[in-house]
Motif scaffolding. Structure first.
Motif, PDB file in Angstrom:
ATOM      1  N   HIS A 573      37.249  -8.312 -21.504  1.00 21.78           N
ATOM      2  CA  HIS A 573      37.667  -8.140 -22.891  1.00 21.78           C
ATOM      3  C   HIS A 573      38.193  -9.479 -23.404  1.00 21.78           C
ATOM      4  O   HIS A 573      39.027 -10.121 -22.747  1.00 21.78           O
ATOM      5  CB  HIS A 573      38.775  -7.091 -23.001  1.00 21.78           C
ATOM      6  CG  HIS A 573      38.399  -5.744 -22.454  1.00 21.78           C
ATOM      7  ND1 HIS A 573      38.180  -4.654 -23.257  1.00 21.78           N
ATOM      8  CD2 HIS A 573      38.203  -5.314 -21.177  1.00 21.78           C
ATOM      9  CE1 HIS A 573      37.870  -3.611 -22.501  1.00 21.78           C
ATOM     10  NE2 HIS A 573      37.882  -3.991 -21.237  1.00 21.78           N
ATOM     11  N   GLU A 574      37.741  -9.876 -24.567  1.00 23.96           N
ATOM     12  CA  GLU A 574      38.206 -11.114 -25.187  1.00 23.96           C
ATOM     13  C   GLU A 574      38.640 -10.805 -26.614  1.00 23.96           C
ATOM     14  O   GLU A 574      37.832 -10.374 -27.440  1.00 23.96           O
ATOM     15  CB  GLU A 574      37.101 -12.173 -25.184  1.00 23.96           C
ATOM     16  CG  GLU A 574      36.665 -12.606 -23.787  1.00 23.96           C
ATOM     17  CD  GLU A 574      35.575 -13.655 -23.819  1.00 23.96           C
ATOM     18  OE1 GLU A 574      35.101 -13.979 -24.943  1.00 23.96           O
ATOM     19  OE2 GLU A 574      35.177 -14.147 -22.747  1.00 23.96           O
ATOM     20  N   GLU A 605      38.999 -10.705 -33.730  1.00 18.31           N
ATOM     21  CA  GLU A 605      37.670 -10.493 -33.167  1.00 18.31           C
ATOM     22  C   GLU A 605      37.805 -10.038 -31.719  1.00 18.31           C
ATOM     23  O   GLU A 605      38.560 -10.631 -30.949  1.00 18.31           O
ATOM     24  CB  GLU A 605      36.860 -11.784 -33.250  1.00 18.31           C
ATOM     25  CG  GLU A 605      35.417 -11.648 -32.815  1.00 18.31           C
ATOM     26  CD  GLU A 605      34.638 -12.931 -33.040  1.00 18.31           C
ATOM     27  OE1 GLU A 605      34.263 -13.563 -32.026  1.00 18.31           O
ATOM     28  OE2 GLU A 605      34.426 -13.303 -34.215  1.00 18.31           O
ATOM     29  N   THR A 606      37.076  -8.979 -31.365  1.00 13.30           N
ATOM     30  CA  THR A 606      37.106  -8.435 -30.010  1.00 13.30           C
ATOM     31  C   THR A 606      35.694  -8.345 -29.458  1.00 13.30           C
ATOM     32  O   THR A 606      34.803  -7.776 -30.106  1.00 13.30           O
ATOM     33  CB  THR A 606      37.752  -7.035 -29.994  1.00 13.30           C
ATOM     34  OG1 THR A 606      39.107  -7.139 -30.410  1.00 13.30           O
ATOM     35  CG2 THR A 606      37.714  -6.444 -28.586  1.00 13.30           C
ATOM     36  N   ASP A 607      35.497  -8.913 -28.264  1.00 16.50           N
ATOM     37  CA  ASP A 607      34.216  -8.835 -27.569  1.00 16.50           C
ATOM     38  C   ASP A 607      34.430  -8.173 -26.214  1.00 16.50           C
ATOM     39  O   ASP A 607      35.391  -8.495 -25.500  1.00 16.50           O
ATOM     40  CB  ASP A 607      33.607 -10.222 -27.369  1.00 16.50           C
ATOM     41  CG  ASP A 607      33.120 -10.835 -28.680  1.00 16.50           C
ATOM     42  OD1 ASP A 607      32.263 -10.211 -29.321  1.00 16.50           O
ATOM     43  OD2 ASP A 607      33.608 -11.918 -29.048  1.00 16.50           O
ATOM     44  N   ARG A 609      32.252  -7.256 -22.671  1.00 18.04           N
ATOM     45  CA  ARG A 609      31.022  -7.458 -21.895  1.00 18.04           C
ATOM     46  C   ARG A 609      31.114  -6.639 -20.613  1.00 18.04           C
ATOM     47  O   ARG A 609      32.106  -6.708 -19.885  1.00 18.04           O
ATOM     48  CB  ARG A 609      30.841  -8.938 -21.567  1.00 18.04           C
ATOM     49  CG  ARG A 609      29.540  -9.263 -20.820  1.00 18.04           C
ATOM     50  CD  ARG A 609      29.403 -10.759 -20.608  1.00 18.04           C
ATOM     51  NE  ARG A 609      28.159 -11.119 -19.935  1.00 18.04           N
ATOM     52  CZ  ARG A 609      26.992 -11.259 -20.528  1.00 18.04           C
ATOM     53  NH1 ARG A 609      26.911 -11.056 -21.839  1.00 18.04           N
ATOM     54  NH2 ARG A 609      25.908 -11.605 -19.858  1.00 18.04           N
ATOM     55  N   ASP A 619      26.518  -6.207 -23.781  1.00 14.41           N
ATOM     56  CA  ASP A 619      27.667  -6.473 -24.635  1.00 14.41           C
ATOM     57  C   ASP A 619      27.815  -5.363 -25.667  1.00 14.41           C
ATOM     58  O   ASP A 619      26.834  -4.927 -26.282  1.00 14.41           O
ATOM     59  CB  ASP A 619      27.510  -7.812 -25.366  1.00 14.41           C
ATOM     60  CG  ASP A 619      27.498  -8.998 -24.419  1.00 14.41           C
ATOM     61  OD1 ASP A 619      28.026  -8.846 -23.302  1.00 14.41           O
ATOM     62  OD2 ASP A 619      26.963 -10.055 -24.788  1.00 14.41           O
ATOM     63  N   THR A 622      30.465  -6.745 -31.474  1.00  9.43           N
ATOM     64  CA  THR A 622      31.747  -7.389 -31.766  1.00  9.43           C
ATOM     65  C   THR A 622      32.525  -6.582 -32.805  1.00  9.43           C
ATOM     66  O   THR A 622      31.968  -6.115 -33.793  1.00  9.43           O
ATOM     67  CB  THR A 622      31.528  -8.814 -32.281  1.00  9.43           C
ATOM     68  OG1 THR A 622      30.868  -9.582 -31.265  1.00  9.43           O
ATOM     69  CG2 THR A 622      32.849  -9.480 -32.633  1.00  9.43           C
ATOM     70  N   ASP A 624      35.213  -6.814 -35.629  1.00  9.28           N
ATOM     71  CA  ASP A 624      35.817  -7.806 -36.524  1.00  9.28           C
ATOM     72  C   ASP A 624      36.821  -7.128 -37.439  1.00  9.28           C
ATOM     73  O   ASP A 624      36.596  -6.002 -37.923  1.00  9.28           O
ATOM     74  CB  ASP A 624      34.751  -8.488 -37.387  1.00  9.28           C
ATOM     75  CG  ASP A 624      33.831  -9.371 -36.568  1.00  9.28           C
ATOM     76  OD1 ASP A 624      34.353 -10.150 -35.761  1.00  9.28           O
ATOM     77  OD2 ASP A 624      32.602  -9.260 -36.730  1.00  9.28           O
TER      78      ASP A 624
END
Length: 703
Positions: A573-574, A605-607, A609, A619, A622, A624
């Motif tokens: 998680h980013e 923003e959250t990504d 994977r 993925d 995203t 936003d």
């Protein structure tokens, strides 16, 4: 009678028309009041125009609908012969209205009365097929066609009705205090009411319904106490009570799905928050010793929470016969104990030492019984269950100190230990040791440097996998709040304030790292880093500007298992957040005009994977979030008594959330949803107000 006269006089003056208010202050005197005797006030009447419907913008603003709203505000104060009264009114024509009045005699007594409302707005893009029958039942519409999936519900589209998800909270408070000798007696009362619609969910095996649940809560809280102070000694004895009432005992809804098997019920039911109360008695105090400028403070409290609401029957399915309940009411009881002791001393002029000890206990005395398990109102399980009354004991102790090594250089450090003992959880005993050090160096009269760093280690006696297995969990899983964790962090700060320049700036940077190195499944690591810069500049005596910018990044990793065994997938998680803003204040433009302008922007923003054993990484879309706001205000001083305010607000909020976007009530075959859309709005609010002042223009009203 004197205090009632003060309140009535203040309220009467406050409700008078500003333009016609005539107040004779020539005989008013108040030698003990912090302001001149008499009556000072300002009243503001105006209008606010909202450009568009924006339901969520009405959250805590009351301005969610397009159109014109009245603006009614004011504040005032009265003083005479040692007596004083203050009142304040804000947003009286909106759903965020507030009013409070307080009166008394300085050093003798005081009373207050307050009222406020707060709206919470979540979604207005939702729709449901359920019809409310009071606050405890949701029914399906006539002619409803049940099906095993949402795609087979032929009446779904025609049956949907809009429903707004949101609540309204109102609070009334009253109280007062009385001073006599060295004693101060006080009493405070607050009643809070909350109603509206929240989102809940109910299921039957793999089929679920997202429900609009109506709520109707009341909470009464009371604080009573007495405080005694004489010389170096201070003691307080207080009683606190909290009484919560839920006017709904349960929620029953008609099941919109079919195919539940033989004997599948039509209605389903679940319990909701039960009415309960909590009472606590506390004794606290402090004593200041002349030796080494030492202060010793303590607190001891004991309390009890009770919940004894009637229990619901096992099921509403008349075809099932699970037998009688072990008891008719919950008979829930939790005893609490809280102790603390704090010592602060200064053995030398340049040295300060602190030590503390705290103890908290929650002893859940709810009786344990064996219960028949009814699975989603469909069948009786042969595997009975037992309720689990969780309890814990938590202690924390620590020491810290600071020393000024040389002029402008201060060093400090500290250490504390936390111990936690639990019942009926995977980790029975847990300890955490934390230490930190800090240096603050005044490099020059205009420049400060601060460095701080530390580390903590959370140890567990052992992770009881048998407890996890009894809950139906993978025994390899380690819950992040129960697992071993090592954390370190660092912080640096520069503060700049040149004497020869009307400028100040602060730069702060923070980093931290968490490692769960002993977890085979679950959260394994987490890192965060961020900085912020805040700059202020007094350009002239009448003009000032500010600017701020900041950033924060949070990364986390976890391991999971789809086969109830060793890890076979992982996720990263980013999260990244950026915010910036600025503003300007200009006073005395053309002598009679003041201007203020504030702007802020926040982007998130959250990504996510995901990697699976033997499969290509994938993925998630995203997520936003963008929020932008602007506030401007122009004030024209038309005369010594009249101000004209022109205000402008702008807010734009947009989210791109894959969990909501395109998910209609029938998108998921086995879930009947509400179909909430991601937020996407921009709204302008234009205001015009007329403010009339009584008394000197430069008065400052109490907060």
């Amino acid at each position: 009678m004197r205090i009632a006269t003060l309140l009535l006089a203040t309220l009467g003056l406050g409700l008078a028309s500003g333009a016609n208010a005539q107040v004779d202050t020539s005989e008013w005197k108040c030698e003990l009041c912090p302001f001149e005797s008499g009556y000072d006030a300002n009243y503001e009447v105006g209008a606010l125009y909202v450009s568009d419907d924006a339901y969520r913008y009405g959250n805590a603003t009351g301005l969610g609908e397009e159109g014109v709203n009245a603006a009614l505000d004011g504040e005032g104060r009265y003083a005479n012969d040692g007596y004083q009264a203050n009142w304040r009114a804000q947003d009286l024509a909106l759903d965020t209205r507030e009013f409070e009045v307080e009166a008394g005699r300085q050093g003798s007594y005081g009373v207050y009365l307050g009222y406020d409302e707060l709206p919470y707005r979540q979604f207005d893009t939702t729709a449901t097929v359920f019809r409310a029958d009071g606050i405890e039942a949701l029914n399906l519409p006539p002619g409803w066609v049940a099906a095993g999936t949402t795609g087979g519900m032929t009446e779904l589209g025609a049956s949907l009705q809009p429903v707004e998800i949101g609540t309204d909270r109102s609070t009334i408070s009253a109280g007062g205090h009385l001073l006599a000798g060295g004693f101060r007696m006080f009493a405070d009362y607050r009643r809070q009411e909350q109603d509206g619609i929240r989102i809940d969910s109910g299921s039957r095996f793999s089929q679920a319904s997202i429900l609009p649940r109506f709520i109707d809560y009341q909470t009464d809280t009371i604080d009573l106490g007495v405080r005694y102070a004489s010389g170096p000694l201070a003691l307080s004895l207080a009683w606190y009570g909290s009484f919560f009432e839920n006017n709904a005992a349960s929620l029953t809804w008609e099941n919109p799905f079919s195919g539940g098997g033989a004997g599948g019920p039509d209605p389903l039911r679940m319990a909701v928050e039960p009415s309960n109360d909590f009472q606590q008695l506390s004794l606290s105090g402090s004593y200041r010793f002349n030796t080494f400028d030492t202060l010793l403070a303590f607190m001891a409290a004991t309390g009890q929470g009770e919940q004894n609401e009637p229990l619901l029957p096992y099921t509403v399915n008349p075809d099932l016969t699970p037998g009688a309940l072990p008891r008719a009411t919950a008979n829930g009881k939790v005893d609490t104990k809280n102790y603390s002791l704090t010592l602060t001393t200064r053995p030398f002029r340049n040295t300060r030492l602190n030590a503390f000890y705290r103890f908290d206990e929650r002893d859940n005395g709810t009786p344990r019984d064996t219960w028949t398990r009814v699975i989603t109102d469909t069948f009786v399980s042969t595997d009975p269950g037992m309720n689990t009354p969780y309890s814990f004991q938590r202690t924390r102790a620590g020491v810290s100190g600071e020393i000024e090594v040389i002029d402008g250089l201060r060093l400090s450090a500290g250490f504390d230990r936390r111990e936690l003992d639990r019942d009926f959880q995977e980790v029975a005993e847990q300890t955490e040791d934390a230490s930190w050090g800090k240096m603050r160096f005044r490099i020059a009269s205009w420049l400060d440097l601060s460095l701080k760093g530390g580390a903590s280690r959370r140890e567990i006696e052992r992770y009881d996998e048998s407890v996890a297995a009894s809950f139906g969990q993978n025994p390899l899983l380690r819950k992040y709040n129960l697992a071993y964790r090592y954390r370190d962090f660092a912080e640096i700060m520069f503060a700049l304030s040149p004497a020869e320049l009307p400028l100040s700036a602060t730069l702060t940077a923070v980093v931290s790292d968490d490692s769960y190195s002993q977890s085979r499944l679950g959260l394994t690591e987490s890192q965060s880093a961020g900085f912020s810069l805040d700059v202020g500049w007094a350009v002239t005596e009448s003009t000032s500007v500010y600017f701020l910018v900041g950033n924060e990044d949070i990364d986390a990793a976890q391991l999971g298992s789809g086969s109830f065994a060793d890890p076979d997938w992982s996720a990263k998680h980013e999260d990244a957040f950026v915010h910036y803003g600025g503003g300007i204040v200009v006073r005395g433009i053309g002598e009679n005009i003041d201007l203020s302008l504030d702007y802020a922007s926040t982007d998130g923003e959250t990504d996510i994977r995901v990697e699976r054993t033997g499969l290509a990484a994938s993925d998630f879309p995203t997520i936003d979030t963008d929020l932008e706001s602007l506030q401007a205000k122009l004030t024209f001083r038309s005369s010594d008594r009249l101000d004209i305010d022109l205000s402008l607000r702008y807010e734009a909020f947009e989210t791109n959330d894959w969990a909501l976007a395109g998910v209609d009530p029938d998108t998921i075959p086995t879930v009947l949803g509400l179909g909430a859309d991601p937020y996407d709005y921009d709204v302008w609010v234009v205001g015009l107000g007329f403010r009339y002042l009584i008394g000197p223009r430069e008065i400052s009203f109490p907060e």
